[in-house]
Design a protein around this motif. Sequence first.
Motif, short mmCIF file in Angstrom:
data_model
loop_
_atom_site.label_atom_id
_atom_site.label_comp_id
_atom_site.label_asym_id
_atom_site.label_seq_id
_atom_site.Cartn_x
_atom_site.Cartn_y
_atom_site.Cartn_z
N ALA A 250 -33.48 1.02 -112.25
CA ALA A 250 -33.80 2.31 -111.63
C ALA A 250 -33.52 2.33 -110.13
O ALA A 250 -33.24 3.40 -109.56
N GLU A 251 -33.60 1.17 -109.47
CA GLU A 251 -33.42 1.12 -108.02
C GLU A 251 -31.98 0.86 -107.61
O GLU A 251 -31.68 0.71 -106.42
N PHE A 252 -31.08 0.78 -108.57
CA PHE A 252 -29.67 0.57 -108.24
C PHE A 252 -29.11 1.86 -107.62
O PHE A 252 -29.61 2.96 -107.86
N PHE A 253 -28.06 1.70 -106.83
CA PHE A 253 -27.44 2.82 -106.10
C PHE A 253 -27.17 4.04 -107.01
O PHE A 253 -27.66 5.15 -106.75
N SER A 254 -26.42 3.83 -108.08
CA SER A 254 -26.03 4.94 -108.95
C SER A 254 -27.22 5.52 -109.69
O SER A 254 -27.33 6.74 -109.87
N SER A 255 -28.12 4.65 -110.14
CA SER A 255 -29.30 5.10 -110.89
C SER A 255 -30.19 5.97 -110.01
O SER A 255 -30.68 7.03 -110.44
N GLN A 256 -30.42 5.52 -108.78
CA GLN A 256 -31.29 6.28 -107.89
C GLN A 256 -30.68 7.63 -107.52
O GLN A 256 -31.40 8.63 -107.38
N LEU A 257 -29.36 7.67 -107.39
CA LEU A 257 -28.72 8.95 -107.10
C LEU A 257 -28.90 9.92 -108.26
O LEU A 257 -29.17 11.11 -108.05
N LEU A 258 -28.77 9.44 -109.50
CA LEU A 258 -29.01 10.30 -110.65
C LEU A 258 -30.43 10.84 -110.66
O LEU A 258 -30.66 12.02 -110.97
N SER A 259 -31.39 10.00 -110.31
CA SER A 259 -32.78 10.45 -110.21
C SER A 259 -32.93 11.49 -109.11
O SER A 259 -33.66 12.48 -109.26
N THR A 260 -32.23 11.28 -108.00
CA THR A 260 -32.31 12.21 -106.88
C THR A 260 -31.73 13.57 -107.24
O THR A 260 -32.22 14.61 -106.81
N ILE A 261 -30.69 13.56 -108.07
CA ILE A 261 -30.10 14.82 -108.54
C ILE A 261 -31.11 15.60 -109.36
O ILE A 261 -31.18 16.84 -109.29
N GLY A 262 -31.92 14.89 -110.15
CA GLY A 262 -32.92 15.56 -110.97
C GLY A 262 -33.04 15.03 -112.39
O GLY A 262 -33.85 15.52 -113.17
N PHE A 263 -32.25 14.02 -112.74
CA PHE A 263 -32.35 13.42 -114.06
C PHE A 263 -33.59 12.55 -114.17
O PHE A 263 -34.12 12.06 -113.17
N ASN A 264 -34.00 12.33 -115.40
CA ASN A 264 -35.09 11.40 -115.68
C ASN A 264 -34.47 10.05 -116.05
O ASN A 264 -34.02 9.86 -117.18
N TYR A 265 -34.40 9.14 -115.08
CA TYR A 265 -33.83 7.84 -115.37
C TYR A 265 -34.89 7.01 -116.09
O TYR A 265 -35.97 6.75 -115.55
N LEU A 266 -34.59 6.59 -117.31
CA LEU A 266 -35.61 6.08 -118.21
C LEU A 266 -36.22 4.73 -117.81
O LEU A 266 -37.21 4.32 -118.40
N LEU A 267 -35.66 4.07 -116.81
CA LEU A 267 -36.27 2.82 -116.37
C LEU A 267 -37.16 3.01 -115.14
O LEU A 267 -37.71 2.04 -114.62
N ASN A 268 -37.29 4.25 -114.70
CA ASN A 268 -38.23 4.54 -113.62
C ASN A 268 -39.66 4.27 -114.08
O ASN A 268 -40.09 4.73 -115.15
N ASN A 269 -40.40 3.50 -113.29
CA ASN A 269 -41.80 3.19 -113.62
C ASN A 269 -41.96 2.61 -115.01
O ASN A 269 -42.95 2.86 -115.70
N ASN A 270 -40.98 1.82 -115.42
CA ASN A 270 -41.04 1.18 -116.74
C ASN A 270 -41.51 -0.25 -116.54
O ASN A 270 -40.79 -1.09 -116.01
N SER A 271 -42.73 -0.53 -116.95
CA SER A 271 -43.33 -1.85 -116.70
C SER A 271 -42.57 -2.97 -117.40
O SER A 271 -42.55 -4.11 -116.93
N LYS A 272 -41.92 -2.67 -118.51
CA LYS A 272 -41.22 -3.70 -119.26
C LYS A 272 -40.01 -4.23 -118.49
O LYS A 272 -39.66 -5.41 -118.58
N PHE A 273 -39.37 -3.36 -117.71
CA PHE A 273 -38.18 -3.77 -116.97
C PHE A 273 -38.38 -3.60 -115.46
O PHE A 273 -37.42 -3.53 -114.71
N GLY A 274 -39.61 -3.56 -115.04
CA GLY A 274 -39.90 -3.23 -113.64
C GLY A 274 -39.58 -4.30 -112.63
O GLY A 274 -39.50 -4.02 -111.44
N THR A 275 -39.39 -5.54 -113.04
CA THR A 275 -39.16 -6.62 -112.08
C THR A 275 -37.68 -6.98 -111.94
O THR A 275 -37.33 -7.87 -111.20
N VAL A 276 -36.81 -6.28 -112.65
CA VAL A 276 -35.38 -6.60 -112.62
C VAL A 276 -34.73 -5.87 -111.45
O VAL A 276 -34.97 -4.69 -111.22
#
Length: 349
Positions: A237-263
């Motif tokens: 979720a914190e990668f460049f492209s992923s964060q931009l998609l979230s900023t546009i308004g998409f729901n990036y599915l790894l945002n606040n996801n505890s299972k993958f939160g440390t990657v």
Amino acid sequence: MRYGKQLGIAITYVMMAVLILACGSTGSNQASGSNPAPTPPPASTPTSDSAASGTKETTAAPQGNRIIKHDLGETTIQGTPQRIVVLELGFIDALLDVGLKPLGVADDNKPNLIVEDALKKIEGYTAVGMRAQPSLEKIKVLNPDLIIADTDRHKNVYAELSKIAPTLSLKNLNANYQETLDAAATIGIAVGKKSEMDKVLETHKAKLKALQSKAAGIKKSVLLIGNTDTEMTVRHAEFFSSQLLSTIGFNYLLNNNSKFGTVDRNVKMTIEQLLELDPDIVILMSGDIDKKDKDGNRPVHKDPLWQELKAVKTKQMFDVDRYAWSLRRSVQGANVMLDQTEKEILKLK
């Protein structure tokens, strides 16, 4: 008696001569004062830059020293750098944005890693080795006046790079969207082109705002997937492209996801895990390393579980260039993503 008369006449003549000489001298001085010598014409007026520098040069004076704060400390930069070496691909665009070209680039000895439009603009650059391990010898030969290094890749050789030239350490490899914008702003200041970079950033932000307005209310979920040959790598979720998609308004599915939160960058995922998340949209980032058949399909597409994905069923699976969407971590890279998202993924005209 006669002698005294003659003496008086002689004295009178002497006094008259002295008086005449005195008058002549006074007249000469007055004539000089009333008709002064012409004043030489003034020298040509210098330009504002010349006046400020106190020289006769008509070119702008070099900029003063600037202390630039970056991830590994502070670096003093003198004047306006011209011989610049960049050790990550995203920094190329930052220089091009303000009218400069890198002299040297760490390109993994693969020019095709650089997107075509940028590659044409920097034609003639010198390759300085791998991004993960650039050649200090090749960099030194170039006699740079500025090196721009990646914080995560080059922190262990930062001291050695700094001995060659003033070195900035900024995030690019693992930079998120906001960190990418911040790095561009820092580079603009470092090379004495702050106003030019400010305009680039303002134009980008206006472009983003316009797309956010068009995408308002569209709450589709999305995931970015890279390799699929042996196992899937999903961008965090914190990668460049992923964060931009979230900023546009998409729901990036790894945002606040505890299972993958440390990657930090890539999430290794099975098809079963992907199906459990089941995004509305899947964006596949493709490059030379991906296995594809003559129709452009990957082996994973034949997996029955892949066919169960919502995005596959609704034809919301999109193929994009990995170099543009992943390696080009820059303002221009973000602009390309905004354009493609609007025209292809959101189908907004």
